[in-house]
Scaffold this active site. Structure first.
Site, PDB file in Angstrom:
ATOM      1  N   ARG A  49      25.639 -63.727 127.700  1.00 34.01           N
ATOM      2  CA  ARG A  49      24.996 -63.712 126.388  1.00 34.01           C
ATOM      3  C   ARG A  49      23.612 -64.322 126.525  1.00 34.01           C
ATOM      4  NH1 ARG A  49      23.786 -68.294 126.926  1.00 34.01           N
ATOM      5  NH2 ARG A  49      23.067 -68.274 124.804  1.00 34.01           N
ATOM      6  N   GLY A  50      22.843 -64.290 125.408  1.00 33.79           N
ATOM      7  CA  GLY A  50      21.443 -64.720 125.462  1.00 33.79           C
ATOM      8  C   GLY A  50      20.590 -63.457 125.553  1.00 33.79           C
ATOM      9  N   ALA A  51      19.568 -63.382 124.684  1.00 34.02           N
ATOM     10  CA  ALA A  51      18.822 -62.129 124.527  1.00 34.02           C
ATOM     11  C   ALA A  51      18.285 -61.540 125.848  1.00 34.02           C
ATOM     12  CB  ALA A  51      17.711 -62.335 123.514  1.00 34.02           C
ATOM     13  N   ARG A  92      25.887 -55.194 121.192  1.00 34.19           N
ATOM     14  CA  ARG A  92      25.397 -56.289 120.338  1.00 34.19           C
ATOM     15  C   ARG A  92      24.098 -55.827 119.674  1.00 34.19           C
ATOM     16  NH1 ARG A  92      25.616 -62.236 122.333  1.00 34.19           N
ATOM     17  NH2 ARG A  92      25.866 -62.482 120.084  1.00 34.19           N
ATOM     18  N   GLN A 197      27.684 -72.780 122.294  1.00 34.33           N
ATOM     19  CA  GLN A 197      26.728 -72.581 123.396  1.00 34.33           C
ATOM     20  C   GLN A 197      25.931 -73.857 123.685  1.00 34.33           C
ATOM     21  OE1 GLN A 197      27.106 -70.516 120.781  1.00 34.33           O
ATOM     22  NE2 GLN A 197      26.569 -68.411 121.260  1.00 34.33           N
ATOM     23  N   ASP A 238      16.049 -64.038 119.244  1.00 41.62           N
ATOM     24  CA  ASP A 238      16.685 -62.763 119.611  1.00 41.62           C
ATOM     25  C   ASP A 238      15.859 -61.563 119.171  1.00 41.62           C
ATOM     26  OD1 ASP A 238      19.012 -64.799 119.522  1.00 41.62           O
ATOM     27  OD2 ASP A 238      19.735 -63.072 120.657  1.00 41.62           O
ATOM     28  N   ASN A 248      17.479 -65.797 115.266  1.00 37.84           N
ATOM     29  CA  ASN A 248      18.051 -66.575 116.379  1.00 37.84           C
ATOM     30  C   ASN A 248      19.441 -67.022 115.956  1.00 37.84           C
ATOM     31  OD1 ASN A 248      17.733 -67.739 119.052  1.00 37.84           O
ATOM     32  ND2 ASN A 248      17.726 -69.725 118.039  1.00 37.84           N
ATOM     33  N   LYS A 249      20.106 -67.723 116.843  1.00 42.27           N
ATOM     34  CA  LYS A 249      21.487 -68.143 116.592  1.00 42.27           C
ATOM     35  C   LYS A 249      21.659 -68.765 115.222  1.00 42.27           C
ATOM     36  CE  LYS A 249      24.301 -67.495 118.538  1.00 42.27           C
ATOM     37  NZ  LYS A 249      25.092 -66.303 118.175  1.00 42.27           N
TER      38      LYS A 249
HETATM   39  O1  MRU Z   1      25.054 -65.138 120.631  1.00 45.59           O
HETATM   40  P1  MRU Z   1      24.187 -65.552 121.784  1.00 45.59           P
HETATM   41  O2  MRU Z   1      24.753 -66.680 122.574  1.00 45.59           O
HETATM   42  O3  MRU Z   1      23.803 -64.360 122.630  1.00 45.59           O
HETATM   43  O4  MRU Z   1      22.873 -66.073 121.088  1.00 45.59           O
HETATM   44  C1  MRU Z   1      21.842 -66.564 121.885  1.00 45.59           C
HETATM   45  C2  MRU Z   1      20.700 -67.094 121.126  1.00 45.59           C
HETATM   46  O5  MRU Z   1      20.649 -67.049 119.923  1.00 45.59           O
HETATM   47  C3  MRU Z   1      19.545 -67.572 121.946  1.00 45.59           C
HETATM   48  O6  MRU Z   1      18.879 -68.612 121.311  1.00 45.59           O
HETATM   49  C4  MRU Z   1      18.570 -66.413 122.119  1.00 45.59           C
HETATM   50  O7  MRU Z   1      19.244 -65.292 122.611  1.00 45.59           O
HETATM   51  C5  MRU Z   1      17.453 -66.751 123.038  1.00 45.59           C
HETATM   52  S1  MRU Z   1      18.008 -66.817 124.701  1.00 45.59           S
HETATM   53  C6  MRU Z   1      16.692 -67.195 125.690  1.00 45.59           C
END
Ligand code: MRU
Length: 346
Positions: A49-51, A92, A197, A238, A248-249
């Protein structure tokens, strides 16, 4: 900049090897596969996970699809690749990096003259996407480090770290560069319900890297800003619109509101692949709605009464008026964002 953190995702002998992030911090386990569907599954279930990391994973999944394809003609191979791309895009919806990576790979594949050429182009583009991401993060680190002073406390949410990218992370890259330069600071990570996370991943990777980190619950941001000195917030992103609305999250928007109330500068760190210039307003960003059970169950045990469901938006949108600056690989952008974003991205 050597970090004591293993790489999140790698292309190894025509296979993809990625850290299973659902197992952290208890175990460092890898998933190794030659099947693009397994990579798509890993994205959907958040094993990765993570963009930026899911962008790289999607590009590698396309590379696997072409390498292991049994199609006999160029047009059949391309058709298969396009079907695979559609399936990946359904995993996603919010992080635009995934869509960006998929369309870069497809654009390159469409230039191929024959099957072998297509395979080569797809694999090389996927590897290049990973390289570009790592380089962007290093630059974000160089620009963002200047914002951190000796004795500072930096707050962050979720994991916008090395684990969420090719390497170094986005929100964490300035921390790693500051550490390298000998700046003394500490980090407060929001635990980030329900996937944790912050508690599981950010705390793990910062500890690995030797950076002092404390975890607070998401609902503690008010009291923590009142009682502890917080000098700076840095989050990831994201998707960022052309006017500077940042998805973002979930929890990022309330964090920005509390930071504003307390006069704490609120920065977003993101590579230019996270910008979506096709949209302007926050409402236009697709927000992922995940299954209720991911909130109502904790470690497999129900925490709400039977019959009571949860509403789980996985992201929220922070308006530009709450954002001090956006740290990109091309420099730090400041308000008015509609102008600064266009100046740097167009
Ligand atoms: O649901 P996730 O864990 O994929 O969400 C991740 C985030 O919101 C991060 O802050 C974002 O993707 C930036 S990652 C460099």
């Amino acid at each position: 900049m050597p970090l004591n953190i293993p790489r999140t995702i790698e292309w190894v002998e025509n296979k993809v090897r990625l850290i299973n992030q659902l197992k952290l911090p208890y175990a460092l386990e890898y998933i190794e596969t030659g099947d693009w569907r397994r990579v798509a599954e890993a994205i959907r279930t958040m094993e990765i996970r993570g963009a930026p990391a899911i962008g790289v994973a999607a590009a590698f999944a396309l590379a696997l699809a072409t390498i292991h394809s049994s199609a006999r003609t160029l047009s059949e191979t391309l058709k298969e690749l396009e079907e695979c791309a559609e399936a990946l895009k359904r995993t996603r919806p919010t992080a635009v990096n995934l869509f960006w990576a998929v369309s870069r790979v497809l654009d390159e594949a469409r230039k191929a003259a024959e099957i072998e050429d297509l395979r080569k182009r797809v694999v090389e583009t996927a590897l290049m996407i990973q390289r570009i991401d790592e380089e962007a993060n290093r630059m974000i680190g160089n620009y963002g480090e200047k914002l951190i002073e000796n004795g500072d406390t930096v707050m962050t949410i979720c994991n916008a770290g090395s684990l969420a990218t090719s390497y170094y992370g986005t929100a964490t890259a300035p921390l790693y560069v500051a550490q390298e330069k000998g700046t003394k600071f500490r980090v407060i990570a929001l635990e980030t319900r329900p996937y944790l996370q912050g508690a599981r991943l950010t705390a793990w990777e910062l500890k690995q890297a030797g950076i002092e980190v404390k975890v607070v619950t998401d609902n503690a941001i008010g009291i923590v800003m009142q009682k502890e000195r917080v000098d700076l917030v840095i989050t990831g992103a994201d998707r960022i619109t052309s006017k500077g609305y940042v998805a973002n999250k979930v929890g990022t928007y309330p964090l920005a509101l509390v930071a504003k109330e307390h006069g704490v500068p609120f920065y977003v760190a993101a590579p230019t692949s996270t910008f979506d210039l096709s949209i302007e307003k926050g409402e236009e960003i697709p927000i992922e709605l995940r299954p209720s059970e991911e909130v109502t169950l904790m470690f497999g045990k129900r925490i709400t009464p039977e019959g009571v469901d949860a509403i789980y938006y996985a992201f929220d949108v922070t308006p530009p008026k709450l954002i001090t600056g956006i740290i990109t690989e091309k420099g730090v952008l400041y308000p008015p964002f509609d102008k600064s974003i266009k100046r740097v991205l167009l």
